[in-house]
Design a protein around this motif. Structure first.
Motif, PDB file in Angstrom:
ATOM      1  N   VAL A 251      45.431  28.038  37.959  1.00 36.57           N
ATOM      2  CA  VAL A 251      45.217  29.183  37.713  1.00 36.57           C
ATOM      3  C   VAL A 251      43.920  29.676  38.376  1.00 36.57           C
ATOM      4  O   VAL A 251      42.850  29.043  38.424  1.00 36.57           O
ATOM      5  CB  VAL A 251      45.293  29.732  36.646  1.00 36.57           C
ATOM      6  N   ARG A 252      43.904  30.783  38.891  1.00 36.55           N
ATOM      7  CA  ARG A 252      42.661  31.426  39.465  1.00 36.55           C
ATOM      8  C   ARG A 252      41.597  31.716  38.254  1.00 36.55           C
ATOM      9  O   ARG A 252      42.051  32.258  37.130  1.00 36.55           O
ATOM     10  CB  ARG A 252      42.653  32.769  40.148  1.00 36.55           C
ATOM     11  N   ILE A 254      38.610  33.456  36.144  1.00 34.66           N
ATOM     12  CA  ILE A 254      37.906  34.836  35.900  1.00 34.66           C
ATOM     13  C   ILE A 254      36.497  34.305  35.392  1.00 34.66           C
ATOM     14  O   ILE A 254      36.292  33.392  34.740  1.00 34.66           O
ATOM     15  CB  ILE A 254      38.565  35.678  35.060  1.00 34.66           C
ATOM     16  N   THR A 260      39.176  32.784  31.788  1.00 34.74           N
ATOM     17  CA  THR A 260      39.976  31.587  32.266  1.00 34.74           C
ATOM     18  C   THR A 260      41.160  31.186  31.514  1.00 34.74           C
ATOM     19  O   THR A 260      42.373  30.894  31.856  1.00 34.74           O
ATOM     20  CB  THR A 260      38.981  30.663  32.540  1.00 34.74           C
ATOM     21  N   LYS A 262      42.641  32.823  29.216  1.00 33.20           N
ATOM     22  CA  LYS A 262      43.943  33.980  28.987  1.00 33.20           C
ATOM     23  C   LYS A 262      44.617  33.585  30.308  1.00 33.20           C
ATOM     24  O   LYS A 262      45.868  33.661  30.238  1.00 33.20           O
ATOM     25  CB  LYS A 262      43.406  35.268  29.203  1.00 33.20           C
ATOM     26  N   ARG A 263      44.133  33.242  31.512  1.00 31.99           N
ATOM     27  CA  ARG A 263      44.813  32.979  32.826  1.00 31.99           C
ATOM     28  C   ARG A 263      45.775  31.821  32.642  1.00 31.99           C
ATOM     29  O   ARG A 263      46.898  31.664  33.292  1.00 31.99           O
ATOM     30  CB  ARG A 263      44.102  32.921  33.936  1.00 31.99           C
ATOM     31  N   ASP A 266      48.743  32.777  30.337  1.00 31.62           N
ATOM     32  CA  ASP A 266      49.552  33.584  31.171  1.00 31.62           C
ATOM     33  C   ASP A 266      50.464  32.355  31.979  1.00 31.62           C
ATOM     34  O   ASP A 266      51.549  32.527  32.104  1.00 31.62           O
ATOM     35  CB  ASP A 266      49.205  34.684  32.198  1.00 31.62           C
TER      36      ASP A 266
END
Length: 283
Positions: A251-252, A254, A260, A262-263, A266
């Protein structure tokens, strides 16, 4: 010799029946590890107190302070399991403030993410219970391990500095807080995700299957300036045994570590809903 007629000499020593019974019951229970934990803590703390335990061999208080910490770190911790745990607790208290001062802006930290403590183990100090098979590192949080590494680096640096003014610090501290601490913090935070995505551990001795939920004990995170990769290992990450690993999701990143995380959540949700492939990248 008692010269005063008003003070009688003490009676001659004779082992009473109570003492003999106690002595027989303790015949196989010997060692300093039988002392209560608060006494072991007090003893080890006094080894660092120059006023309580003065030394005639050192004239430089700073050098003596550093060498006493080194002796606690390198020598006294190896006496037994109880000494190791108590000495480590003392060292963590000494270096906690310094450790937290290095945390990068916008990053979070929790060197003690779990409430449990080995010092609460009722088996400590009980000679009838064999605790040698349990590692002192068992149950340690990922960031706690990084904190312990920081302590090892700092103790070594301080010793070299008092031995030579030409000593250089190196890049170990920068590596800890630039790479290891953020990674370990996210790995600990994985346990805050819903149990549909992450569970604490797996009871199966075989490698975990490909799919959700994932055992946090078998997971690791790798950070690059732009991306965060989540890996699943065939063996527990804390294990000394080598095993294979596979990419779960990428994931990218944040700005914050929680962002990060939370990404990652998701991305795992997308895998569960079949919107992203296993081992895929989520933009």
């Amino acid at each position: 010799m008692y010269n005063s007629p008003s003070i009688a000499p003490p009676p001659p020593y004779a082992a009473t029946s109570t003492y003999r019974a106690y002595n027989r019951s303790q015949a196989n229970k010997k060692g300093i590890s039988l002392l209560p934990l608060h006494l072991v803590h007090r003893i080890l703390s006094l080894t660092l107190d120059q006023r309580s335990t003065p030394s005639k061999f050192w004239s430089d208080p700073e050098e003596e302070r550093v060498r006493r910490i080194w002796a606690l770190f390198r020598g006294l911790r190896g006496v037994n399991r109880v000494f190791w745990l108590v000495a480590t607790s003392i060292l963590r208290g000494l270096y906690l403030e310094s450790y937290l001062s290095h945390i990068r802006p916008n990053y979070s930290s929790d060197p003690f993410p779990y409430e449990s403590s080995h010092l609460d183990d009722p088996a400590l100090g009980n000679a009838d219970i064999d605790t040698t098979s349990t590692s002192v590192y068992e149950g340690r949080g990922r960031e706690t391990a990084i904190f312990d590494r920081y302590i090892a680096v700092r103790v070594g640096q301080e010793l070299r500095q008092v031995e030579s003014s030409l000593s250089e610090e190196g890049e170990a501290i920068g590596d800890i807080f630039g790479r290891l601490q953020p990674t370990a913090r996210i790995e600990d935070l994985l346990l805050s995700l819903p149990s549909t995505y992450i569970v604490s551990a797996t009871s199966s001795p075989s490698p975990p299957p490909q799919g959700l939920p994932l055992p946090q004990s078998h997971m690791s995170v790798t950070l690059t300036p732009t991306w965060a990769q989540v890996y699943l290992h065939s063996q527990p990450v804390s294990s000394t045994r080598r095993g294979s690993k596979e990419l779960v999701i990428e994931v990218r990143r944040i700005g914050t570590l929680e962002g990060t995380l939370k990404r990652i959540e998701d991305g795992l949700d997308d895998i569960q809903r079949r919107l992203a492939p296993w081992g895929g990248r989520v933009l």
